[in-house]
Design a protein around this motif. Structure first.
Motif, mmCIF file in Angstrom:
data_model
loop_
_atom_site.group_PDB
_atom_site.id
_atom_site.type_symbol
_atom_site.label_atom_id
_atom_site.label_comp_id
_atom_site.label_asym_id
_atom_site.label_seq_id
_atom_site.Cartn_x
_atom_site.Cartn_y
_atom_site.Cartn_z
ATOM 1 N N THR A 1 38.577 9.859 57.752
ATOM 2 C CA THR A 1 39.772 9.724 56.910
ATOM 3 C C THR A 1 40.240 11.014 56.236
ATOM 4 O O THR A 1 41.439 11.321 56.271
ATOM 5 C CB THR A 1 39.550 8.600 55.879
ATOM 6 O OG1 THR A 1 39.083 7.436 56.574
ATOM 7 C CG2 THR A 1 40.838 8.264 55.145
ATOM 8 N N CYS B 1 39.083 8.568 65.695
ATOM 9 C CA CYS B 1 38.634 7.477 64.829
ATOM 10 C C CYS B 1 37.968 6.430 65.694
ATOM 11 O O CYS B 1 38.538 5.984 66.685
ATOM 12 C CB CYS B 1 39.824 6.859 64.093
ATOM 13 S SG CYS B 1 39.340 5.416 63.114
ATOM 14 N N ALA C 1 44.181 1.810 56.897
ATOM 15 C CA ALA C 1 43.991 2.773 57.977
ATOM 16 C C ALA C 1 42.605 3.416 57.963
ATOM 17 O O ALA C 1 42.441 4.542 58.422
ATOM 18 C CB ALA C 1 45.080 3.839 57.899
ATOM 19 N N PRO D 1 46.672 1.043 62.472
ATOM 20 C CA PRO D 1 47.019 1.145 61.046
ATOM 21 C C PRO D 1 47.310 2.576 60.601
ATOM 22 O O PRO D 1 48.078 2.791 59.661
ATOM 23 C CB PRO D 1 45.767 0.610 60.336
ATOM 24 C CG PRO D 1 44.977 -0.098 61.375
ATOM 25 C CD PRO D 1 45.325 0.507 62.691
ATOM 26 N N CYS E 1 36.837 3.482 64.508
ATOM 27 C CA CYS E 1 36.869 2.155 63.884
ATOM 28 C C CYS E 1 38.201 1.437 63.972
ATOM 29 O O CYS E 1 38.247 0.246 64.220
ATOM 30 C CB CYS E 1 36.509 2.251 62.404
ATOM 31 S SG CYS E 1 34.957 3.062 62.047
ATOM 32 N N THR E 2 39.284 2.127 63.684
ATOM 33 C CA THR E 2 40.533 1.415 63.380
ATOM 34 C C THR E 2 41.386 1.085 64.594
ATOM 35 O O THR E 2 42.319 0.298 64.473
ATOM 36 C CB THR E 2 41.422 2.261 62.447
ATOM 37 O OG1 THR E 2 41.802 3.454 63.137
ATOM 38 C CG2 THR E 2 40.710 2.628 61.152
ATOM 39 N N GLN F 1 38.128 2.386 57.999
ATOM 40 C CA GLN F 1 37.029 1.427 57.889
ATOM 41 C C GLN F 1 35.798 2.159 57.360
ATOM 42 O O GLN F 1 35.534 2.142 56.175
ATOM 43 C CB GLN F 1 36.788 0.731 59.227
ATOM 44 C CG GLN F 1 37.902 -0.277 59.527
ATOM 45 C CD GLN F 1 37.714 -0.977 60.837
ATOM 46 O OE1 GLN F 1 36.607 -1.258 61.277
ATOM 47 N NE2 GLN F 1 38.833 -1.283 61.506
#
Ligand code: FES
Length: 158
Positions: free
Chosen positions: A107, A138, A100, A145, A140-141, A102
């Motif tokens: 995070t 976010c 979850a 995830p 990136c993800t 990148q």
């Protein structure tokens, strides 16, 4: 430290801290620059991205737009406060398991927001989960995830 500084007494990650802060210093600046807790990220600096999310008395706040003095006498948890004896917290472990993250910039904020979500609404449905996390972005993800990590945590505690 400017002359008009005020003593801030706060518990951070279960440890009492006392330090002089200026009236306009933000919580993010104090955590990062004064206490060395750089896991609290500053992205937008205007309460939009959620990267600086920390827990103040268990509730999610954006450290970039909270004054440090608002934490007077209260209990703060940052990402450094999760996990014990070198073991990851369950939310951290679930994020790793589902990939979850990148770049990882979002995070710490996400993980703390998920901690608060699961404490407040342990069996929130997917729509409630998305609504709760609307303040965390976010790039990136694609979020999949992250939502899967939350689903697995809910399943494990059901
Ligand atoms: Fe890069 Fe979320 S992992 S912004």
């Amino acid at each position: 430290v400017p002359a008009q500084s005020i003593e801030l007494s706060v518990r951070v990650n279960r440890r009492r801290q006392s330090l002089l802060v200026a009236p306009r210093e933000t919580l993010a600046d104090v955590l990062r620059d004064r206490l060395g807790l750089t896991g609290t990220k500053v992205g937008c600096d205007s309460q939009v991205c959620g990267s600086c999310s920390v827990l103040l008395d268990g509730a999610v706040v954006s450290a970039c737009t909270v004054l440090a003095l608002e934490a007077q006498g209260r209990e703060l948890v940052t990402i450094e406060g999760l996990g014990e004896n070198g073991k990851l917290d369950t939310v951290q472990a679930a994020f790793l398991e589902t990939g979850a993250l990148q770049c990882g910039f979002c995070t710490p904020g996400f993980i703390l927001a998920v901690k608060a979500l699961l404490a407040e609404q342990p069996q929130a449905d997917p729509e409630q989960v998305r609504a709760y996390l609307r303040g965390n972005l976010c790039r990136c993800t694609g979020y999949g995830p992250i939502l899967e990590a939350i689903r697995r945590l809910q399943e494990a505690s059901a």
